[in-house]
Structures are given as structure tokens and as C-alpha cells.
Design a protein around this motif. Structure first.
Motif, short mmCIF file in Angstrom:
data_model
loop_
_atom_site.label_atom_id
_atom_site.label_comp_id
_atom_site.label_asym_id
_atom_site.label_seq_id
_atom_site.Cartn_x
_atom_site.Cartn_y
_atom_site.Cartn_z
N GLY A 3 -3.85 3.19 -17.72
CA GLY A 3 -2.99 3.04 -17.17
C GLY A 3 -2.77 1.35 -16.49
N ARG A 4 -3.86 0.53 -16.49
CA ARG A 4 -4.24 -0.52 -15.85
C ARG A 4 -3.93 -1.93 -17.19
NH1 ARG A 4 -8.25 -4.43 -15.42
NH2 ARG A 4 -8.51 -5.49 -13.91
N VAL A 5 -2.89 -2.37 -16.31
CA VAL A 5 -1.56 -3.94 -17.07
C VAL A 5 -2.36 -4.69 -16.86
CG1 VAL A 5 -0.20 -4.05 -18.39
CG2 VAL A 5 -0.55 -1.78 -17.55
N LYS A 109 3.94 0.39 -12.14
CA LYS A 109 3.35 0.92 -11.06
C LYS A 109 3.58 2.15 -10.18
CE LYS A 109 1.04 -1.19 -6.33
NZ LYS A 109 1.44 -2.55 -5.85
N LEU A 110 3.36 3.44 -10.16
CA LEU A 110 3.83 4.23 -9.47
C LEU A 110 3.61 4.15 -7.80
CD1 LEU A 110 3.00 7.07 -12.17
CD2 LEU A 110 5.19 4.84 -12.17
N GLY A 111 4.67 4.88 -7.01
CA GLY A 111 4.47 5.06 -5.49
C GLY A 111 4.11 6.63 -4.96
N ASP A 118 7.22 -1.05 -8.78
CA ASP A 118 7.41 -2.43 -9.90
C ASP A 118 6.68 -1.95 -11.39
OD1 ASP A 118 7.07 -5.21 -9.90
OD2 ASP A 118 4.84 -5.45 -8.64
N LEU A 119 6.75 -3.05 -12.32
CA LEU A 119 6.69 -3.05 -13.22
C LEU A 119 6.09 -4.30 -14.19
CD1 LEU A 119 9.17 -4.36 -14.49
CD2 LEU A 119 10.86 -1.64 -13.95
#
Length: 212
Positions: A3-5, A109-111, A118-119
């Protein structure tokens, strides 16, 4: 980690890998036939069309609705980013992806509530889908942290695939035109080798046929 971009330094740069170069040259032979986003953009019509589409559509504001009603507090990803890449650049490049590849990938990016805060768009040369698994830089990612956005042809089209022949033809014509401009055809003097006297219309017909 899954999941890390990593954030790209420029949203508009699409470097061609050495492997891509080898594969294209093996299949098509010459540098002229190396068809990438960058080489396609060397065609004036492609560059102009891309600029018109991305510029006009990316200017449109992004709004979130719940049913027919606009949400009172818009999610942060609709108007800002944490990466330094503006929302306009993000959506312009999503459209760019759809033009050339018919698919795009967004890293999320999930809260705390599980919804995106964010994306960021992931460069096309960094991701792939194999056996239904999305991989970035060769590593499988958590599907909750990315959003795959197929184009109108379901991710199976794009200019580099369905328009490849026309783009290559345009590039070949441009290269031939440049070569002719650099090394023009020398002047040719036509001589009549017989004593027959030609009428003016016969002379014009002969010169016209030679020019064709």
C-alpha cells in the motif's frame, strides 16, 4: 510495504525503462518504431489533442455527492494533496493515462474512518495487474490502498495500442519530411532527345507525368 506509494518527483514525466526499449526494438526494429507516450507526443495532432482534452477536463471542479445532494463538507482529496502535486495535475494525468493507456491507478491515503483523505496518481510504468493482483514496483499492494480506474475500453485500449499504426505513420511522414528539407531533391533539367517539335500541351503533360 503493502500500500505504500512513493510520491513521484514530477507528475508529467513518464520515463521509458531499458526493458521497454529492448522489447520495442526487438518487436519493431528501429528507433522510429519505439512507440511510447513521449514519442507519440512528438506528433503535433496528438500533442494538441492531449492538451485540449486534459486542459479542459482537469479544470472542472471535483465534487462529492450523496444521492442528488452535494456533501456539505467536501473530502480533502477533492481540493488539496499532501504530496505537493496539485489536484489539477493529478486529474490531468489521470486523463492522460486514459488517452494513452486506457487505465490509471491512484494510491489512497486512508483516514481513521477508512475513507480516503488524500490520493496520488501512480506512474503507469510503475504498476501492473497480474492474475488480478495490483503490483507497484513489482510488489503486491493492499487493494484498499489503491483505486484502479479503467478507461472507456475497460483498460484494454489507449492510443498506444489501438492507434499505434496511425501514430507510427505520422512519425514516419514527419521524419521523411525533415529528411527532405535537410537534403532536398536536386534540380532536374529535362532534355528532348529527338527532333520532333512538341506542342505546349504535350510539354506540360510530360513534365506533369515526370513530377508524379
Amino acid at each position: 510495504s503493502a500500500g505504500r506509494v512513493p510520491v513521484p518527483t514530477s507528475p508529467f514525466a513518464e520515463p521509458t525503462t531499458h526493458i521497454q526499449t529492448m522489447v520495442y526494438q526487438d518487436l519493431f526494429g528501429t528507433e522510429l518504431d519505439l512507440l511510447t507516450r513521449e514519442s507519440a507526443l512528438q506528433v503535433g495532432g496528438v500533442k494538441k489533442g492531449r492538451a485540449l482534452i486534459c486542459g479542459a477536463a482537469a479544470d472542472a471542479p471535483i465534487k462529492v455527492y450523496r444521492g442528488p445532494d452535494e456533501v456539505a463538507t467536501q473530502p480533502t482529496w477533492t481540493y488539496r494533496t499532501d504530496s505537493g502535486v496539485t489536484p489539477w495535475q493529478t486529474w490531468a494525468m489521470v486523463l492522460d493515462d486514459h488517452i494513452f493507456y486506457d487505465a490509471s491507478l491512484l494510491g489512497l491515503k486512508l483516514g481513521a474512518d477508512g475513507y480516503p483523505t488524500d490520493l496520488m496518481r501512480v506512474r503507469r510504468n510503475r504498476w501492473e495487474i497480474t492474475d488480478g493482483v495490483i503490483r507497484i514496483d513489482g510488489e503486491a499492494v493492499d487493494p484498499k490502498t489503491v483505486l484502479y480506474v479503467p478507461g472507456p475500453e475497460g483498460g484494454n485500449g489507449g492510443l498506444l495500442r489501438t492507434g499505434a499504426a496511425d501514430v507510427r505513420a505520422a512519425r514516419a511522414l514527419a521524419k521523411a519530411r525533415t529528411a527532405r528539407a535537410v537534403s532536398p531533391v536536386p534540380l532536374v533539367e529535362l532534355h528532348q532527345l529527338t527532333d520532333d517539335e512538341l506542342e505546349q500541351d504535350e510539354i506540360e503533360r510530360l513534365t506533369s507525368e515526370w513530377g508524379q
